[in-house]
Design a protein around this motif. Structure first.
Motif, mmCIF file in Angstrom:
data_model
loop_
_atom_site.group_PDB
_atom_site.id
_atom_site.type_symbol
_atom_site.label_atom_id
_atom_site.label_comp_id
_atom_site.label_asym_id
_atom_site.label_seq_id
_atom_site.Cartn_x
_atom_site.Cartn_y
_atom_site.Cartn_z
ATOM 1 N N ALA A 174 0.831 -1.206 0.000
ATOM 2 C CA ALA A 174 0.000 0.000 0.000
ATOM 3 C C ALA A 174 0.867 1.258 0.000
ATOM 4 O O ALA A 174 0.588 2.225 -0.727
ATOM 5 N N ARG A 175 1.906 1.239 0.800
ATOM 6 C CA ARG A 175 2.795 2.407 0.856
ATOM 7 C C ARG A 175 3.507 2.608 -0.475
ATOM 8 O O ARG A 175 3.686 3.741 -0.936
ATOM 9 N N SER A 176 3.892 1.504 -1.092
ATOM 10 C CA SER A 176 4.575 1.603 -2.389
ATOM 11 C C SER A 176 3.650 2.175 -3.451
ATOM 12 O O SER A 176 4.066 3.001 -4.274
ATOM 13 N N ALA A 177 2.391 1.737 -3.429
ATOM 14 C CA ALA A 177 1.420 2.264 -4.393
ATOM 15 C C ALA A 177 1.197 3.758 -4.178
ATOM 16 O O ALA A 177 1.060 4.526 -5.136
ATOM 17 N N LEU A 178 1.199 4.174 -2.936
ATOM 18 C CA LEU A 178 0.966 5.580 -2.617
ATOM 19 C C LEU A 178 2.154 6.447 -3.015
ATOM 20 O O LEU A 178 1.979 7.576 -3.501
ATOM 21 N N ALA A 179 3.371 5.906 -2.840
ATOM 22 C CA ALA A 179 4.585 6.698 -3.083
ATOM 23 C C ALA A 179 5.118 6.561 -4.499
ATOM 24 O O ALA A 179 6.075 7.259 -4.866
ATOM 25 N N ALA A 180 4.506 5.703 -5.311
ATOM 26 C CA ALA A 180 5.022 5.475 -6.660
ATOM 27 C C ALA A 180 5.014 6.757 -7.478
ATOM 28 O O ALA A 180 4.034 7.516 -7.449
#
Length: 445
Positions: free
Chosen positions: A38-44
Motif C-alpha cells: 500500500a505504501r509503495s502504491a501511494l509513493a510510486a
C-alpha cells in the motif's frame, strides 16, 4: 492476498491488510506485508493519488465476512459516486482485517460414546460441544479453566431442559470465564465497572425478552428459549472482549498504518477513515493515537457507522465522571479537519441492547436524559458543543456538511432490516448511506 479484486467488478479493487489480535501485521506469503504494498502504491512516481480511504469492519467478522462487507460497500459507493466531484480525484482504498469473530450461529449439540448421532456425519448448521470449546477458546482466551468453563456452558446449552433459572454450575462457569478474560483489567474506551456483570441477571433478561423481532432469542419453544438464554451471557462477554480488542488494534496496528501512510505523502493528499461497529473504535483510536503519539496531521473526514463505542467517547467532560471521553483529544486538538459523521438506528439491537447489557446495568444509570453506558450507534456523539442532529434522506439529499462539524445522522428509516441478535446492526449498505459518505469525503475543498 495483498490486493482484493471484487468479483464481477473489474474496475474495483482495494488493498487488504491482515493483523493479529495484538495489532501486529501478518505477512502475506513469504514475509510480504500488505502495508508495504500500500505504501509503495501511494509513493510510486506519477501515482497521482489524491485521497486515501482507510476502512475497518467491526464485531464478529472473519476474513470472508470482512471482504463481503468491503466488497458490498465499495460497490455501492461506486454506484452512488457523484457525477461531478468538483476536484481531481484518484483514490487508494485500504481495508484492514483484525480478528473480531466472536460468535457463530451453529446449534450446539452433545456427542455420545459412539460418536455424533450414532456415528453419522455432523449435520450442516450444528457443532459439537467439543468443537465449540475448541473454537471459542481460540476466539477468546485459550486456557484450561476457559475450556472447562465453556464445556459446562455448552453442555447446558446442548441439553437445557425447561429450567427457568440459571443453574449454579453454569453460573460458576461464567464467573470463571469472566475472570479468565480479564475484562476488568482490559484497556477499554468505556471500562466495565468492577463486579457489575452478573450472568444470572443476563440469563433472566434474555429469557424475559419476548420481542421476536429483536432476535435475542431465536426459537419459539421453551427448549429453544432456555438454550439461547444460557448462551446470552457468552454473547455479552464476547461483545466486550472484542470491544477491548478493537482499542488495542486501533492504537497499535491501525495507528501505525495511518502514520506510515501519511509519512509517504504531503498535505495535498486527503485521508478519510470509516469504521463500522467496533471498527469505529479502531478508526477513532488510529486518529487519536496515544499520549504523545498521534496522526502525522489531521485527517479529512471520519465516518462512524453504527458505532459500538460510548456515546461519551468524544466528550471533553462526562457528567459525574472525573475523566473526559477516551477520544476527546480528537475534538480538543482538531485532529479531524473535515466533518465527523455518525449514524444511529433504533433497529440496531447490537448497540442498543448488547452494549448496556454487556455491563449488566441496563436502565440503571442515567446522566440527565442519557445513559451512562450507551452506544454511539444508538445516541450519536454526545457531550460536545455544536453537534448537529439530522435525519437521513435519500441519495439526493444535501446535508451541507462543513469542515470541523459533527453530524449525528438518524438513519433509522434506512438502517432498519432486522436480522438475528444484532438487529439491523449490519444493514448499512444503502444508496443513502453511501451518498452520505461521499459528502463527508468531499466536504474539504
Amino acid at each position: 492476498m495483498v490486493i482484493r479484486h471484487i468479483p464481477e467488478r473489474p474496475d474495483l479493487s482495494y488493498h487488504l491488510i491482515h493483523y493479529d489480535k495484538n495489532g501486529d501485521e501478518l505477512p502475506e506469503g513469504t514475509d510480504k506485508l500488505g502495508s508495504t504494498a500500500a505504501r509503495s502504491a501511494l509513493a510510486a512516481p506519477g501515482s497521482g493519488i489524491t485521497d486515501v480511504f482507510l476502512l475497518s469492519h467491526g464485531w464478529n467478522s472473519d476474513v470472508e465476512g470482512a471482504m463481503q462487507q468491503y466488497d458490498a460497500w465499495l460497490t455501492m459507493s461506486r454506484e452512488t459516486r457523484p457525477s461531478n466531484l468538483g476536484r481531481p480525484f484518484s483514490p487508494l482504498i485500504i481495508g484492514v482485517h483484525w480478528p473480531s469473530k466472536a460468535w457463530g450461529d451453529d446449534t450446539i449439540i452433545s456427542t455420545d460414546p459412539v460418536g455424533l448421532l450414532g456415528g453419522e456425519a455432523t449435520p450442516t448448521g450444528v457443532i459439537t460441544v467439543e468443537d465449540a470449546v475448541d473454537m471459542y477458546s481460540t476466539m477468546l482466551v485459550d486456557s484450561l479453566d476457559t475450556r472447562d468453563a465453556l464445556g459446562a456452558i455448552f453442555d447446558a446449552a446442548a441439553d437445557p431442559g425447561g429450567h427457568a433459572a440459571m443453574t449454579d454450575t453454569v453460573r460458576r462457569a461464567y464467573l470463571i470465564l469472566y475472570r479468565e478474560l480479564h475484562l476488568e483489567e482490559a484497556r477499554n474506551e468505556d471500562p466495565i465497572p468492577a463486579a457489575a456483570w452478573d450472568p444470572a441477571k443476563a440469563f433472566e433478561q434474555a429469557l424475559e425478552d419476548t420481542d421476536k423481532e429483536s432476535g435475542l432469542l431465536s426459537g419459539d419453544s421453551i427448549f429453544d428459549r432456555v438454550r439461547d438464554a444460557i448462551l446470552a451471557p457468552l454473547r455479552q462477554l464476547s461483545f466486550w472482549t472484542m470491544k477491548a480488542r478493537a482499542l488495542t488494534f486501533g492504537e497499535n496496528g491501525a495507528a501505525k498504518l495511518l502514520r506510515d501512510l501519511q509519512n509517504e505523502t504531503d498535505e495535498s493528499v486527503r485521508f478519510h477513515l470509516m469504521g463500522h461497529s467496533f471498527g469505529s473504535i479502531v478508526v477513532s483510536a488510529a486518529v487519536a493515537g496515544t499520549d504523545g503519539i498521534t496522526s502525522v496531521r489531521p485527517v479529512s473526514s471520519l465516518f462512524l457507522v453504527q458505532g459500538a463505542l460510548s456515546l461519551w467517547a468524544y466528550a471533553g467532560t462526562v457528567p459525574e465522571e472525573a475523566n473526559p471521553g477516551h477520544f476527546h483529544r480528537i475534538i480538543q486538538e482538531e485532529i479531524v479537519r473535515g466533518p465527523i459523521v455518525t449514524t444511529r438506528s433504533t433497529y440496531d439491537y447490537a448497540v442498543g441492547r448488547f452494549y448496556p447489557l454487556g455491563a449488566g446495568i441496563a436502565g440503571e444509570v442515567l446522566l440527565g436524559d442519557l445513559p451512562r453506558y450507551g452506544g454511539l450507534g444508538a445516541f450519536g456523539i454526545q457531550g460536545v458543543k455544536g453537534a448537529h442532529d439530522v435525519a437521513i434522506g435519500d441519495e439526493t439529499t444535501n446535508y451541507g456538511l462543513k469542515p470541523g462539524g459533527i453530524y449525528n445522522i438518524d438513519a433509522s428509516s434506512v438502517i432498519s432490516k432486522v436480522s438475528g441478535p444484532g438487529g439491523a446492526h449490519s444493514d448499512i449498505t444503502h444508496p443513502a448511506t453511501a451518498a452520505l459518505a461521499w459528502q463527508a469525503a468531499l466536504a474539504m475543498p
